[in-house]
Design a protein around this motif. Structure first.
Motif, mmCIF file in Angstrom:
data_model
loop_
_atom_site.group_PDB
_atom_site.id
_atom_site.type_symbol
_atom_site.label_atom_id
_atom_site.label_comp_id
_atom_site.label_asym_id
_atom_site.label_seq_id
_atom_site.Cartn_x
_atom_site.Cartn_y
_atom_site.Cartn_z
ATOM 1 N N LYS A 527 -2.445 -4.533 8.896
ATOM 2 C CA LYS A 527 -1.538 -5.469 7.879
ATOM 3 C C LYS A 527 -2.185 -6.532 7.230
ATOM 4 N N SER A 528 -2.958 -7.002 8.130
ATOM 5 C CA SER A 528 -4.022 -7.806 7.189
ATOM 6 C C SER A 528 -3.939 -7.714 5.854
ATOM 7 N N ILE A 529 -4.738 -6.022 5.035
ATOM 8 C CA ILE A 529 -4.364 -5.302 4.063
ATOM 9 C C ILE A 529 -3.481 -5.564 3.021
ATOM 10 N N LEU A 530 -2.332 -5.538 4.105
ATOM 11 C CA LEU A 530 -0.839 -5.489 3.109
ATOM 12 C C LEU A 530 -0.357 -7.164 2.115
ATOM 13 N N TRP A 531 -1.127 -7.560 3.863
ATOM 14 C CA TRP A 531 -0.292 -9.125 4.090
ATOM 15 C C TRP A 531 -1.174 -9.857 2.622
ATOM 16 N N SER A 532 -2.935 -9.343 2.596
ATOM 17 C CA SER A 532 -3.732 -10.102 1.387
ATOM 18 C C SER A 532 -3.337 -9.597 -0.053
ATOM 19 N N ASN A 536 -3.567 -11.813 -3.156
ATOM 20 C CA ASN A 536 -4.993 -11.588 -4.190
ATOM 21 C C ASN A 536 -4.482 -9.978 -4.692
ATOM 22 N N GLU A 537 -4.879 -10.305 -6.489
ATOM 23 C CA GLU A 537 -4.750 -9.377 -7.155
ATOM 24 C C GLU A 537 -5.903 -8.297 -6.494
ATOM 25 N N ARG A 538 -6.849 -8.791 -6.201
ATOM 26 C CA ARG A 538 -8.040 -7.832 -5.980
ATOM 27 C C ARG A 538 -7.564 -7.075 -4.757
ATOM 28 N N ALA A 539 -7.334 -7.897 -3.426
ATOM 29 C CA ALA A 539 -6.513 -6.909 -2.305
ATOM 30 C C ALA A 539 -5.568 -6.118 -3.163
ATOM 31 N N MET A 540 -4.902 -6.134 -3.553
ATOM 32 C CA MET A 540 -3.531 -5.022 -4.651
ATOM 33 C C MET A 540 -4.344 -4.045 -4.845
ATOM 34 N N ILE A 541 -5.595 -4.357 -5.365
ATOM 35 C CA ILE A 541 -6.311 -3.400 -6.499
ATOM 36 C C ILE A 541 -6.684 -2.279 -5.423
ATOM 37 N N ALA A 542 -6.945 -2.887 -4.128
ATOM 38 C CA ALA A 542 -7.811 -2.418 -2.812
ATOM 39 C C ALA A 542 -7.208 -1.756 -2.549
ATOM 40 N N LEU A 543 -5.809 -1.905 -1.999
ATOM 41 C CA LEU A 543 -4.652 -1.344 -0.832
ATOM 42 C C LEU A 543 -4.465 -0.314 -2.240
ATOM 43 N N CYS A 544 -4.357 -0.574 -3.187
ATOM 44 C CA CYS A 544 -3.723 1.046 -3.551
ATOM 45 C C CYS A 544 -4.869 2.023 -4.309
ATOM 46 N N ALA A 545 -6.078 1.740 -3.914
ATOM 47 C CA ALA A 545 -7.071 2.771 -4.497
ATOM 48 C C ALA A 545 -7.388 3.331 -2.995
ATOM 49 N N SER A 546 -6.981 2.575 -1.694
ATOM 50 C CA SER A 546 -7.312 3.072 -0.619
ATOM 51 C C SER A 546 -5.858 4.497 -0.396
ATOM 52 N N ILE A 547 -4.621 3.817 -0.595
ATOM 53 C CA ILE A 547 -3.765 5.107 -0.416
ATOM 54 C C ILE A 547 -3.630 6.109 -1.269
ATOM 55 N N ASN A 548 -3.992 6.235 -2.608
ATOM 56 C CA ASN A 548 -4.914 7.012 -2.994
ATOM 57 C C ASN A 548 -5.507 8.052 -2.772
ATOM 58 N N MET A 549 -6.718 7.303 -2.234
ATOM 59 C CA MET A 549 -8.211 8.058 -1.368
ATOM 60 C C MET A 549 -7.316 8.744 -0.403
ATOM 61 N N ILE A 550 -6.208 7.699 0.299
ATOM 62 C CA ILE A 550 -5.818 8.962 1.744
ATOM 63 C C ILE A 550 -5.118 10.130 1.086
ATOM 64 N N LYS A 551 -4.220 9.830 0.697
ATOM 65 C CA LYS A 551 -2.860 11.039 0.427
ATOM 66 C C LYS A 551 -4.102 11.911 -0.923
ATOM 67 N N GLU A 560 1.314 -0.940 8.076
ATOM 68 C CA GLU A 560 2.001 -1.597 9.474
ATOM 69 C C GLU A 560 2.025 -3.121 8.878
ATOM 70 N N GLY A 561 2.390 -4.231 9.232
ATOM 71 C CA GLY A 561 3.177 -5.388 9.087
ATOM 72 C C GLY A 561 4.220 -5.584 7.768
ATOM 73 N N VAL A 562 4.934 -4.784 7.234
ATOM 74 C CA VAL A 562 6.118 -4.442 7.056
ATOM 75 C C VAL A 562 6.865 -5.563 7.228
ATOM 76 N N GLU A 563 7.369 -6.723 6.737
ATOM 77 C CA GLU A 563 8.549 -7.935 7.247
ATOM 78 C C GLU A 563 8.624 -8.174 6.019
ATOM 79 N N SER A 564 8.711 -7.443 4.066
ATOM 80 C CA SER A 564 10.454 -8.312 3.891
ATOM 81 C C SER A 564 10.309 -6.808 2.738
ATOM 82 N N ARG A 565 11.426 -6.902 2.250
ATOM 83 C CA ARG A 565 12.307 -6.120 1.512
ATOM 84 C C ARG A 565 11.333 -5.629 0.320
ATOM 85 N N GLU A 566 11.008 -7.109 -0.592
ATOM 86 C CA GLU A 566 9.783 -6.551 -1.322
ATOM 87 C C GLU A 566 8.232 -5.772 -0.489
#
Length: 608
Positions: A527-532, A536-551, A560-566
């Motif tokens: 959840k800490s990755i999601l919330w960051s 933070n724009e760099r954290a969003m880039i890291a999240l997107c890269a991680s998702i693409n790599m895992i896929k 984890e840690g989904v707390e909003s519709r957005e």
């Protein structure tokens, strides 16, 4: 014991000589000699009685200088009366027929005895805090028997009652003296935990100011594994000998598991602290054991009584603190006032709460739903442990899980959770609600157990559970411990049909190597990755890269840690498979969870 046998022999001689009429035919000097020896022995026994009480109550240092002077003068006066009796007949004499006749000063001799008995009883009552009731009663009887004998002897001078009661009193002492081996550690021959508990209860009960140092040596398991158990025991004996040579054998206590306590001299804090530091420096070195050079590192706590220590539990709290805090540097000596006492107490309270929860089986398993993006409804759940203690109330898993891992209780807790989940799966057919599996967390310690695959297999067979309904979560921390054991366990469990999730991805330990080589089906992004990423724009880039790599690695993703519709919408756009968090549901007790999945409607993120 020597005094007791002298009194016994005196009684036998007195009785034998009297019954055979020999007593009356003995020379006057012989009769005086026998009675004088008896009185001298009696004098030593009375003083010994009082000294033994002081020893048992550990109150020798509390006897004031004035009391010591009074006792010394009284004792000397008693001997003065005994030896002066030979000429002046103050205590006794024999008439021409050989009969025993009391002297005019005999009452002073009994006053002397009464003073010592009162002194002993007062010390027993005032300083006997550390003694249990059976020991207190034994010591009280030990004092009262001779006191009764002295009273009866004074009232009935014709009967030899006093010497008999002295003998009974000495025999009582002999039968009630604690056995030496009960106070000594079998491996090191140092005073043990029991002796230390008695000593500390005495000191804290008397509210005596003093100091002690507790030392915990690190790497106990590593030393045993590398050099063997006998080398470890030999090392502990050598450390014990060194400490005893520096402070005295009666001040060093071995508390097992490479832990020592040393009582320090004096009330001067600075001087006592210097002694503690010197002790640490002396024993923290390279030891030669059976031809091997073994270097030991320790960490110590310098404690003041009663400022840092009010009871024996405080000592073990400090030792536990030294054990659990990796940030404490080896070779350091910490003052009790500088350590986090509140944390130590909380730690100890939670340990006791864990014990109560295991005994009463009061842990409760909650289930947090996991949303399937493709299915648009709940398709799984994570089993989460909850703990409510009658004394402490709700205790967060973030508090009690690390403590359970430290003291080893996590093995028992983990098995309890697995059994609870299997009972639930046996009772409820989750597939009819559209659920695919239930996730169960494995701790680091559980992952390192060679018997883990067999235990899981036995539990699944016991409840007749389809292995595909179970998914085991392993944290990144576990991956950093022992990859070989973990990989073997995962292989065996995967062959049963159980799947694995890599939990807490992105919190610091995981590498692509683990994801490539270990049989993970699902990766759970922390959840800490999601919330960051939403801050933070760099954290969003890291999240997107991680998702693409895992896929690309053909693994499924839970965030984890989904707390909003957005958040839910963004993660769906990024191609995540499953979402978990309070936006969908908080963790629920089993009855509420069943209600939730019974409805399990299509979820289109239209909820605000």
């Amino acid at each position: 014991m020597l005094l007791m046998w002298i009194v016994v022999i005196s009684n036998l001689l007195d009785l034998g000589l009297g019954l055979n009429g020999i007593w009356y035919r003995l020379p006057t000097r012989a009769i005086y000699l026998l009675n004088t020896v008896y009185l001298i022995t009696r004098q030593f026994i009375i003083v010994g009685y009082a000294g033994y009480i002081v020893l048992c109550t550990d109150s020798g240092k509390l006897v004031s200088k004035e009391w010591k002077i009074v006792c010394a003068i009284t004792n000397l006066y008693g001997f003065f009366l005994i030896f002066g009796n030979i000429k002046f007949h103050w205590l006794f004499l024999t008439d021409v027929q050989g009969n025993y006749v009391r002297g005019q000063q005999i009452w002073l001799y009994y006053i002397f005895a009464i003073c010592y008995i009162v002194f002993a009883i007062w010390h027993l009552i005032r300083y006997g805090h550390a003694l249990d009731w059976s020991r207190k009663i034994a010591l009280l009887v030990f004092v009262m028997i001779p006191a009764l004998g002295a009273f009866l002897q004074y009232a009935f001078p014709g009967f030899n009652i006093e010497s008999f009661t002295l003998t009974i009193g000495m025999l009582w002492v002999y039968l009630n003296v604690p056995k030496t081996n009960r106070m000594l550690d079998s491996d090191t021959s140092a005073l043990n935990q029991y002796a230390f508990s008695c000593k500390m209860e005495s000191l804290t009960g008397q509210k005596v100011k003093g100091h002690l140092v507790v030392i915990r040596f690190r790497d106990k398991s590593a030393i045993q594994d590398r050099y063997g158990l006998e080398s470890y025991k030999k090392l502990m004996r050598e450390v014990t000998y060194e400490l005893c040579s520096l402070q005295g054998r009666d001040r060093v206590y071995y508390l097992r598991d490479a832990r020592f306590a040393v009582i320090l001299d004096g009330a001067d804090t600075d001087k006592a602290y210097d002694i503690a530091k010197n002790l640490m420096n002396k024993v923290q070195k390279q030891w030669k054991i059976y031809g091997n050079e073994i270097t030991v590192w320790g960490v110590g706590a310098f404690l003041s009584i009663p400022d840092d220590v009010r009871n024996i539990n405080d000592i073990y709290s400090y030792l536990a603190y030294l054990e659990i805090m990796p940030s404490l540097h080896g070779g350091s000596m910490y003052e009790g006032g500088h350590l986090d006492v509140a944390y130590m107490k909380r730690y100890g309270e939670i340990e006791r709460a864990i014990e109560r929860a295991l005994q009463k089986t009061s842990f409760e398993v909650y289930y947090q739903p996991i949303y399937g993006v493709k299915e648009q409804k709940i398709i799984a759940a994570e089993a989460l442990l909850r703990m409510y203690d009658e004394e402490m109330g709700f205790i967060s898993p973030e508090e009690f899980i690390p403590i359970a891992e430290k003291n080893g209780k996590i093995i028992e807790i983990g098995q309890m959770v697995l059994e609870s989940v299997c009972r639930f799966l046996q009772k409820e057919d989750i597939t009819k609600y559209g659920l695919h599996y239930i996730e169960v967390n494995l701790s680091v310690i559980e992952c390192m157990q060679d018997i883990l695959p067999e235990e899981i297999k036995k539990t699944l067979e016991k409840y007749e559970i389809d292995p595909q309904l179970l998914n085991l979560e392993i944290t990144e921390t576990a991956l950093a411990q022992s990859k070989a054991i973990l990989a073997d366990n995962m292989r065996k469990i995967s062959e049963m049909g159980v799947s694995f999730s890599l939990d807490d991805y992105g919190t610091g330990y995981s590498t692509i190597t683990y994801m490539m080589t270990l049989p993970f089906r699902i990766v759970k992004i922390d959840k800490s990755i999601l919330w960051s990423s939403f801050e933070n724009e760099r954290a969003m880039i890291a999240l997107c890269a991680s998702i693409n790599m895992i896929k690309e690695m053909n693994m499924e993703i839970v965030v984890e840690g989904v707390e909003s519709r957005e958040m839910a919408q963004k993660l769906t756009q990024l191609g995540c498979d499953y979402l978990q968090g309070y936006y969908f549901s908080k963790p629920l007790p089993v009855n509420k969870f069943i209600e939730c999945i019974s409805k399990n409607p299509i979820f289109l993120f239209d909820k605000e």
